[in-house]
Design a protein around this motif. Structure first.
Motif, PDB file in Angstrom:
ATOM      1  N   ALA A 226      59.761  23.748  74.558  1.00 39.40           N
ATOM      2  CA  ALA A 226      60.013  24.262  75.951  1.00 39.40           C
ATOM      3  C   ALA A 226      61.417  23.641  76.275  1.00 39.40           C
ATOM      4  O   ALA A 226      62.100  24.506  77.076  1.00 39.40           O
ATOM      5  N   LYS A 227      61.531  22.428  76.234  1.00 36.85           N
ATOM      6  CA  LYS A 227      63.019  21.972  76.421  1.00 36.85           C
ATOM      7  C   LYS A 227      64.024  22.697  75.802  1.00 36.85           C
ATOM      8  O   LYS A 227      65.115  22.836  76.293  1.00 36.85           O
ATOM      9  N   SER A 230      64.710  26.230  76.856  1.00 35.45           N
ATOM     10  CA  SER A 230      65.080  26.371  78.015  1.00 35.45           C
ATOM     11  C   SER A 230      66.609  26.792  78.335  1.00 35.45           C
ATOM     12  O   SER A 230      66.823  27.256  79.262  1.00 35.45           O
ATOM     13  N   TYR A 256      58.917  24.600  81.301  1.00 37.82           N
ATOM     14  CA  TYR A 256      59.265  25.737  81.062  1.00 37.82           C
ATOM     15  C   TYR A 256      59.361  26.562  82.282  1.00 37.82           C
ATOM     16  O   TYR A 256      58.307  27.062  82.732  1.00 37.82           O
TER      17      TYR A 256
END
Length: 388
Positions: A226-227, A230, A256
């Motif tokens: 998710a990081k 992004s 997210y």
């Protein structure tokens, strides 16, 4: 009217591709034909159905439980109020008789496959496209046959390099798609990011990439992805964790903020409701991918749409998994947000009727009775073999 016969055959849809969880080298599906005593042009009217990819054919369950229940029921118990057609809801209740609630596993696929054939048959007997029948019965009477579709691809192929991956995605764009999808989680994070960068290098303004982890990640890995994801403007981040891990899904929204998608592996209204209650999804940006062919069929899907409305969700946030014409008809008749498409995979069961082209991310369904299988020549050739 009455059902004369129900036939099932299990067929291979094998492919060397894999996603983060499974390979498709031994994948199968069930194709069913429900033969009625209604005669048109000298032939019985037949309804067809099949299950979506990713779940195997369910012929054994159909033959042992669900087909006998339909054939043993009195014709009157399955008919609508006119007696001239089937009532899909009565047929569904008959199939589900003597079944305990909960445990929505493979039986949801078996019933969903038969349910598809029932709706195809009902619309053919009425002489209208299924999308028109659905709009008349459950919508505003005005279907929109112009439907958004995206190209699902980007699987892990043996020996595929980045140039070949880019060529694959270019081929979808050249065919009129504006959103393409690739798999993640079947390689390292660094390699997946390199694959994403390769695809983004061939996309132009107005074209987007979606990514799909197929439920592969635990929470820590999902957060790592998710990081990293992004940094991109993705169409969505799909199914990061186990489909029943609602806590993981809810937690991930804190890492997210962009659109996520999930739901293709939830096979009942009750499971879908738990996702909406506890999964932390956001109705202003996230997407729901429930697939009627895997989740007890359209009868159950109607219950799911009612539940979503009660919880403040629009049907336009639904883009079903599966890439089949059944969901295209539901999208057109009940105003869903679109449908998945497999331009090159799982043929002849995926795709559109012959001559239908993708134009700037949309297709327009032709006015064919029933689901419209007869308009797809390679698929209908398979169906005719079963119908006899």
């Amino acid at each position: 009217m009455r059902i004369v016969d129900i036939r099932e055959v299990t067929l291979p849809i094998s492919s060397p591709i894999r996603n983060a969880y499974i390979d498709f080298s031994k994948m199968t599906l069930s194709l069913v034909a429900i033969v009625s005593d209604v005669i048109r042009d000298g032939k019985p009217v037949v309804g067809y159905g099949f299950n979506s990819n990713g779940r195997y054919g369910q012929g054994s369950l159909m033959r042992e439980r669900f087909i006998p229940r339909l054939l043993e029921a009195s014709p009157e118990s399955l008919q609508d109020s006119t007696g001239n057609n089937l009532c899909p809801h009565k047929c569904w209740a008959t199939m589900f008789s003597n079944e305990k609630p909960g445990g929505h596993g493979e039986r949801s696929v078996a019933i969903g496959t038969l349910d598809m054939a029932i709706w195809d048959l009902v619309a053919k007997i009425e002489g209208v496209p299924l999308f028109q029948l659905l709009a008349d019965r459950y919508g505003n009477g005005k279907p929109d046959p112009k439907i958004f579709v995206y190209a699902a691809g980007g699987y892990y192929y043996p020996g595929q390099n980045h140039n070949q991956l880019k060529d694959e995605m270019r081929s979808y764009i050249d065919r009129g798609y504006t959103v393409v999808k690739k798999k993640i989680g079947g390689a390292s994070l660094d390699e997946d990011l390199r694959r994403i960068d390769s695809i983004l290098s061939v996309l132009q303004d107005g074209q987007k990439l979606a990514v799909d982890a197929n439920g592969r990640f635990d929470l820590d890995t999902a957060i790592q992805y998710a990081k990293a994801l992004s940094q991109y403007d993705l169409f969505w981040f799909e199914e990061p964790g186990d489909p029943l891990d609602f806590e993981l899904q809810a937690t991930l929204r804190g890492y997210y903020s962009k659109p996520m998608a999930t739901g293709e592996d939830l096979f009942s209204m009750q499971d879908a409701r738990n996702l909406i209650r506890y999964g932390g999804l956001r109705p202003d940006r996230d997407w729901l991918q429930f697939d009627c062919a895997l989740s007890y069929g359209l009868v159950e899907y109607l219950r799911t749409l009612d539940m979503l409305k009660e919880h403040g969700w629009s049907a336009k946030r639904c883009i079903p998994h599966g890439g089949h014409q059944m969901s295209l008809n539901i999208a057109a008749g009940l105003e869903l947000g679109g449908n998945e498409s497999y331009p090159d995979l799982f043929q002849p069961f995926g795709g559109f009727p012959d001559g239908v082209k993708v134009d700037n991310g949309f297709i327009t369904l032709p006015e064919l009775p029933g689901i419209g299988f007869e308009g797809k020549s390679d698929l209908f050739a398979q169906m005719q073999k079963l119908a006899g």
